[in-house]
Design an enzyme around this catalytic site. Structure first.
Site, PDB file in Angstrom:
ATOM      1  NE  ARG A  77      -2.031  -4.073   8.361  1.00  8.37           N
ATOM      2  CZ  ARG A  77      -0.820  -3.631   8.007  1.00  8.37           C
ATOM      3  NH1 ARG A  77       0.145  -4.506   7.790  1.00  8.37           N
ATOM      4  NH2 ARG A  77      -0.583  -2.343   7.867  1.00  8.37           N
ATOM      5  CE  LYS A  83      -4.004   1.933   2.424  1.00  9.33           C
ATOM      6  NZ  LYS A  83      -4.919   1.753   3.572  1.00  9.33           N
ATOM      7  CE1 TYR A 125      -3.689  -2.379  15.403  1.00  8.38           C
ATOM      8  CE2 TYR A 125      -2.012  -0.893  14.537  1.00  8.38           C
ATOM      9  CZ  TYR A 125      -3.028  -1.814  14.327  1.00  8.38           C
ATOM     10  OH  TYR A 125      -3.381  -2.157  13.046  1.00  8.38           O
TER      11      TYR A 125
END
Length: 347
Positions: free
Chosen positions: A297, A229, A329
């Site tokens: 992921r 990406k 996260y």
């Protein structure tokens, strides 16, 4: 997961109906979509009929009619501009569909007369009226901004086009125990190797399927992820356990070009089939959450953070351009939360 979707009329209203054999994961995913309903009489799940849901289930878009002749020509110019900038095919397709939707909405108006007020009108009368998500609206805004970059004679002030307020959605994360159950539920070594590699390196689905044999460097113990990406290369550490698993897999399957090939030698594995493999593994593991490949992921990143890995390294491993993307996260890591004692325990 195999399903079919079609447009139905339910109680005088057009709806997107999704037909499939019972699958708890897919049912949970559909129930999470705004406006989803179960028809007891028709025995089918159905959703509001708008472009976002049609696109999700592979149906022709509502706004699939043609723009004006002038709009069609400007769209073709836009496509050429995107290609010259070397945007990926999937990004070009996304931007073209969004720009087309916008131009069809104003098909009776010349592009050079469209103003910022028209953009606001489109957001209110098409995006909000059809209950489309903020993320879809953001996608439209990105396309409109890029489109009007290519239009020289314009009224629109690009810098004045505002994006919708970003939704604060936390990533879905599995516990290490849940990940282990999913990975160990696979008896097929090829299927197991694919799922294990996604989790162990934090790969996107497309990144896994684009890996070639030469991308596994067993001497340096790294995986080379090429042109991911944002057209960026990166490397990820290769676990010795994964390397051993990959060697066993290679002995049994002997892939020719791609690391994981489909039924036809030399052709990459199917994305849809890979998703089905995960669904089967989740079901076999007895997990009822609507797990997707991207959850692996997310879990990889969160587990790294909880084990003490610096956020900067996690950003590099995931291929994020901005640290802010990786910082999400920190909101799902439970290490610090588990140290907090609830006042309820003192009662």
């Amino acid at each position: 997961m195999k399903y079919t979707a079609k447009i139905i009329t339910h109680r005088g209203e057009k709806r997107v109906a999704v037909f499939f054999d019972r699958d708890d994961g897919l049912i949970a995913a559909i129930k999470a979509i705004d406006g989803s309903k179960w028809s007891q009489t028709m025995k089918v799940w159905h959703l509001p009929d708008h472009d976002e849901n049609r696109k999700m289930f592979g149906l022709p878009l509502i706004i699939d009619s043609l723009p004006s002749e002038e709009g069609a020509q400007s769209l073709e110019n836009f496509r050429r501009w995107l290609r010259s900038k070397r945007y990926s095919d999937s990004t070009i397709k996304t931007y073209m569909e969004a720009a087309k939707s916008f131009l069809v909405f104003f098909k009776h108006k010349a592009s050079n007369t469209i103003s910022n007020e028209d953009v606001i009108l489109y957001n209110n009368e098409y995006i909000l009226k059809n209950n489309l998500s903020a993320s879809y609206q953001n996608q439209i805004v990105s396309s409109i901004k890029l489109y009007f970059t290519t239009v020289q004679d314009r009224k629109v002030e690009i810098e004045s086009i505002h994006r919708p307020k970003r939704e604060k959605v936390l990533p879905n994360v599995l516990s290490k125990e849940e990940v282990k159950l999913i990975l160990e539920s696979q008896n097929n070594i090829k299927h197991k190797a694919m799922l294990c590699l996604i989790y162990s390196c934090g790969l996107r689905r497309s990144e896994l399927l684009q890996l070639k044999l030469a991308d596994i460097d067993s001497k340096r113990n790294i995986v080379f992820i090429r042109q991911a990406k944002g057209k960026k290369d990166r490397i990820a550490p290769l676990s010795p356990k994964i390397l051993a698993l990959l060697r066993d897999y290679y002995k049994g399957y002997k892939p020719k070009v791609w690391l994981f090939e489909g039924k036809v030698k030399g052709q990459p594995y199917s994305e849809q089939t890979l998703q089905t493999i995960l669904k089967q593994a989740v079901k076999k593991a007895g997990i009822t959450k609507p797990v997707t490949l991207h959850w692996l992921r997310h879990s990889y990143a969160t587990h790294l953070l909880e084990s003490g890995t610096d956020l900067r390294y996690i950003q590099e491993l995931l291929g994020h351009s901005r640290s802010r993307t990786t910082e999400i996260y920190t909101h799902v890591s439970t290490n610090s939360l588990q140290q907090i004692r609830s006042p309820f325990d003192d009662l």
